[in-house]
Design an enzyme around this catalytic site. Structure first.
Site, PDB file in Angstrom:
ATOM      1  N   ARG A  13       0.837  -1.209   0.000  1.00  0.00           N
ATOM      2  CA  ARG A  13       0.000   0.000   0.000  1.00  0.00           C
ATOM      3  C   ARG A  13       0.874   1.264   0.000  1.00  0.00           C
ATOM      4  O   ARG A  13       1.023   1.913  -1.032  1.00  0.00           O
ATOM      5  CB  ARG A  13      -0.959  -0.045   1.224  1.00  0.00           C
ATOM      6  N   HIS A 208       8.609   6.956   8.416  1.00  0.00           N
ATOM      7  CA  HIS A 208       9.291   7.080   7.128  1.00  0.00           C
ATOM      8  C   HIS A 208      10.752   7.396   7.434  1.00  0.00           C
ATOM      9  O   HIS A 208      11.063   8.061   8.418  1.00  0.00           O
ATOM     10  CB  HIS A 208       8.618   8.160   6.270  1.00  0.00           C
ATOM     11  N   CYS A 239       3.967   9.450   0.587  1.00  0.00           N
ATOM     12  CA  CYS A 239       2.600   9.914   0.361  1.00  0.00           C
ATOM     13  C   CYS A 239       2.646  11.066  -0.645  1.00  0.00           C
ATOM     14  O   CYS A 239       3.339  12.059  -0.421  1.00  0.00           O
ATOM     15  CB  CYS A 239       1.985  10.384   1.682  1.00  0.00           C
ATOM     16  N   ASN A 248       9.473   4.285   3.430  1.00  0.00           N
ATOM     17  CA  ASN A 248       9.220   3.812   4.786  1.00  0.00           C
ATOM     18  C   ASN A 248      10.473   3.111   5.317  1.00  0.00           C
ATOM     19  O   ASN A 248      11.312   2.655   4.545  1.00  0.00           O
ATOM     20  CB  ASN A 248       8.086   2.774   4.784  1.00  0.00           C
TER      21      ASN A 248
HETATM   22  P1  HMG Z   1     -12.817  14.529  -2.842  1.00  0.00           P
HETATM   23  O1  HMG Z   1     -12.513  14.854  -4.254  1.00  0.00           O
HETATM   24  O2  HMG Z   1     -12.675  15.628  -1.843  1.00  0.00           O
HETATM   25  O3  HMG Z   1     -14.229  13.886  -2.586  1.00  0.00           O
HETATM   26  O4  HMG Z   1     -11.929  13.304  -2.406  1.00  0.00           O
HETATM   27  P2  HMG Z   1     -15.535  13.718  -3.372  1.00  0.00           P
HETATM   28  O5  HMG Z   1     -16.462  13.041  -2.416  1.00  0.00           O
HETATM   29  O6  HMG Z   1     -15.940  15.058  -3.947  1.00  0.00           O
HETATM   30  O7  HMG Z   1     -15.219  12.706  -4.570  1.00  0.00           O
HETATM   31  C1  HMG Z   1     -14.540  13.060  -5.739  1.00  0.00           C
HETATM   32  C2  HMG Z   1     -14.590  11.922  -6.720  1.00  0.00           C
HETATM   33  O8  HMG Z   1     -13.978  10.754  -6.146  1.00  0.00           O
HETATM   34  C3  HMG Z   1     -16.002  11.500  -7.069  1.00  0.00           C
HETATM   35  O9  HMG Z   1     -15.944  10.961  -8.381  1.00  0.00           O
HETATM   36  C4  HMG Z   1     -16.276  10.379  -6.105  1.00  0.00           C
HETATM   37  O10 HMG Z   1     -17.250   9.483  -6.562  1.00  0.00           O
HETATM   38  C5  HMG Z   1     -14.939   9.708  -6.046  1.00  0.00           C
HETATM   39  P3  HMG Z   1     -16.347  11.832  -9.673  1.00  0.00           P
HETATM   40  O11 HMG Z   1     -17.743  12.254  -9.404  1.00  0.00           O
HETATM   41  O12 HMG Z   1     -15.387  13.012  -9.700  1.00  0.00           O
HETATM   42  O13 HMG Z   1     -16.148  10.882 -10.778  1.00  0.00           O
HETATM   43  N1  HMG Z   1     -14.714   8.982  -4.786  1.00  0.00           N
HETATM   44  C6  HMG Z   1     -14.286   7.719  -4.729  1.00  0.00           C
HETATM   45  N2  HMG Z   1     -14.008   6.813  -5.695  1.00  0.00           N
HETATM   46  C7  HMG Z   1     -13.601   5.607  -5.275  1.00  0.00           C
HETATM   47  N3  HMG Z   1     -13.450   5.263  -3.977  1.00  0.00           N
HETATM   48  C8  HMG Z   1     -13.711   6.129  -3.002  1.00  0.00           C
HETATM   49  C9  HMG Z   1     -14.172   7.428  -3.375  1.00  0.00           C
HETATM   50  N4  HMG Z   1     -14.510   8.510  -2.666  1.00  0.00           N
HETATM   51  C10 HMG Z   1     -14.851   9.460  -3.545  1.00  0.00           C
HETATM   52  N5  HMG Z   1     -13.547   5.796  -1.722  1.00  0.00           N
HETATM   53  C11 HMG Z   1     -11.199  11.483  -1.029  1.00  0.00           C
HETATM   54  C12 HMG Z   1     -11.948  12.801  -1.079  1.00  0.00           C
HETATM   55  C13 HMG Z   1     -11.021  11.112   0.426  1.00  0.00           C
HETATM   56  C14 HMG Z   1     -12.016  10.440  -1.740  1.00  0.00           C
HETATM   57  C15 HMG Z   1      -9.827  11.677  -1.754  1.00  0.00           C
HETATM   58  O14 HMG Z   1      -9.167  12.798  -1.282  1.00  0.00           O
HETATM   59  C16 HMG Z   1      -8.935  10.484  -1.583  1.00  0.00           C
HETATM   60  O15 HMG Z   1      -9.239   9.393  -2.045  1.00  0.00           O
HETATM   61  N6  HMG Z   1      -7.778  10.647  -0.889  1.00  0.00           N
HETATM   62  C17 HMG Z   1      -6.879   9.549  -0.629  1.00  0.00           C
HETATM   63  C18 HMG Z   1      -5.515  10.070  -0.393  1.00  0.00           C
HETATM   64  C19 HMG Z   1      -4.579   8.935  -0.047  1.00  0.00           C
HETATM   65  O16 HMG Z   1      -4.883   7.774  -0.253  1.00  0.00           O
HETATM   66  N7  HMG Z   1      -3.384   9.318   0.472  1.00  0.00           N
HETATM   67  C20 HMG Z   1      -2.381   8.362   0.794  1.00  0.00           C
HETATM   68  C21 HMG Z   1      -2.725   7.512   1.968  1.00  0.00           C
HETATM   69  S1  HMG Z   1      -2.442   8.302   3.540  1.00  0.00           S
HETATM   70  C22 HMG Z   1      -0.752   8.069   3.822  1.00  0.00           C
HETATM   71  O17 HMG Z   1      -0.030   7.644   2.939  1.00  0.00           O
HETATM   72  C23 HMG Z   1      -0.222   8.278   5.215  1.00  0.00           C
HETATM   73  C24 HMG Z   1       0.019   6.956   5.970  1.00  0.00           C
HETATM   74  O18 HMG Z   1       0.947   6.139   5.280  1.00  0.00           O
HETATM   75  C25 HMG Z   1       0.552   7.254   7.374  1.00  0.00           C
HETATM   76  C26 HMG Z   1       1.729   8.228   7.400  1.00  0.00           C
HETATM   77  O19 HMG Z   1       2.698   8.044   6.638  1.00  0.00           O
HETATM   78  O20 HMG Z   1       1.637   9.156   8.218  1.00  0.00           O
HETATM   79  C27 HMG Z   1      -1.284   6.163   6.159  1.00  0.00           C
HETATM   80 MG    MG Z   2       3.085   6.432   5.275  1.00  0.00          MG
END
Ligand code: HMG
Ligand code: MG
Length: 308
Positions: A13, A208, A239, A248
């Site tokens: 992931r 990380h 990220c 990481n």
């Molecule tokens: P948004 O654009 O603000 O939300 O995204 P929305 O509700 O307006 O949705 C926009 C579009 O996305 C729409 O589609 C929705 O249907 C679709 P459109 O009408 O434009 O075709 N949508 C989805 N599609 C599939 N699956 C879903 C979904 N939700 C909405 N679940 C949202 C908000 C949260 C969805 C977006 O910002 C997002 O997906 N962000 C993910 C970011 C991410 O994954 N970042 C990396 C992980 S975190 C990390 O790495 C840190 C960690 O490792 C810990 C650390 O290191 O500290 C965990």
């Molecule tokens: Mg991370």
């Protein structure tokens, strides 16, 4: 009985989410197969997020049902909202992680919500997951420093962690998303957490290794009594919404440290090295981790082990 540590693998992931070139589903599956063979019991497999936000993991719906169903292996998936929950359910998930941050600025960049709005979005997700009997984790990113607002007060990160626990996560994981933390901060976050009523078995750390402090931070976590650490086989990761985030902590470096320090964890270093070589080969890069380059070490013969 030896002291036991949980190694929570995030390579499939976090390790792959930031890769620019599309990785075939079959490569991801083959990587995870090798992680299972190495004895990793918890493997964060993918994310049910917007495919526009993280194109690399857009195949989550097809990947999850295709993973080896070895007994005792858990495949948590990231879920940001009810849409993601419905997809995770349809794909047969039984463990999830919700993810927010210690600052509004980072959370807004990462998931388009304030911390408060993210907690409101997680509430129905976590309720449903609890009803289904799924395992549940909550991340608090940028707990050691934020790329948008700078220093973070440990109490701020812990306050968010407590809100996640109130919503029903079983464990909170503090992320050093951009790899700026040092051991004294790990002690400060752990003390703030226990001081606020969080139990040590509910705490995990996700470091990380951007500035080479991840392993030192693990030692600080171990000394403080924490027994769950995240790592990524091959040391990949980052990220896309955290400028400056690099790989990481590598699982092979963590396993070497734990083995040599007498902790039990059930993971085989040679198996991890094999999986690390596989993913480095698939990404077309040399292995970045220290133990990936040097191999392990047999204290009987004095020789390096597990090298290709
Ligand atoms: P948004 O654009 O603000 O939300 O995204 P929305 O509700 O307006 O949705 C926009 C579009 O996305 C729409 O589609 C929705 O249907 C679709 P459109 O009408 O434009 O075709 N949508 C989805 N599609 C599939 N699956 C879903 C979904 N939700 C909405 N679940 C949202 C908000 C949260 C969805 C977006 O910002 C997002 O997906 N962000 C993910 C970011 C991410 O994954 N970042 C990396 C992980 S975190 C990390 O790495 C840190 C960690 O490792 C810990 C650390 O290191 O500290 C965990
Ligand atoms: Mg991370």
């Amino acid at each position: 009985m030896a002291d036991r540590v949980r190694i929570y693998e995030v390579g499939p992931r976090d390790g792959l989410q930031n890769e620019a070139v599309a990785i075939p589903l079959e490569t991801k599956r083959a990587f995870i197969e090798r992680l299972v063979a190495a004895g990793l019991p918890e493997i964060e497999a993918t994310s049910f997020v917007s495919p526009k936000a993280i194109p690399q993991l857009a195949d989550a719906d097809a990947l999850l049902p295709n993973l080896p169903r070895a007994s005792g292996v858990r495949y948590p998936v990231l879920v940001p909202n009810e849409r993601g929950m419905a997809r995770a359910e349809a794909a047969g998930a039984n463990a999830l992680a919700v993810f927010t941050g210690a600052t509004d600025a980072f959370t807004q960049h990462n998931i388009g919500m304030t911390i408060e709005a993210s907690l409101a979005a997680f509430e129905p997700v976590l309720r449903r997951a609890a009803d289904l009997g799924w395992w549940r984790r909550g991340y608090v990113s940028v707990a050691f420093g934020c790329p948008y607002t700078g220093a973070v007060d440990p109490h701020q990160a812990v306050a968010v962690a407590n809100r996640l626990l109130e919503l029903g996560v079983e464990e909170v994981c503090f992320g050093d998303t951009i790899g700026v933390g040092v051991p004294g901060q790990v002690r400060a976050v752990t003390d703030a957490a226990t001081g606020a009523g969080i139990e040590l078995h509910q705490v995990a750390y996700h470091f990380h290794d951007t500035r080479g402090t991840a392993l030192a931070n693990v030692v600080a976590g171990l000394d403080a009594g924490v027994r769950c650490f995240d790592s990524s086989t091959g040391g990949t990761g980052g990220c896309p919404y955290a400028p400056g985030a690099a790989g990481n902590l590598a699982t092979e470096d963590l396993v070497y440290l734990l083995d040599a320090s007498g902790f039990e964890h059930g993971v085989r270093l040679e198996g991890v090295l094999e999986a690390a070589r596989f993913i480095a080969g698939a990404l077309g890069r040399p292995l970045a981790s220290k133990v990936g380059q040097a191999g392990g070490w047999d204290s009987g013969s004095g020789m390096a082990t597990g090298r290709a």
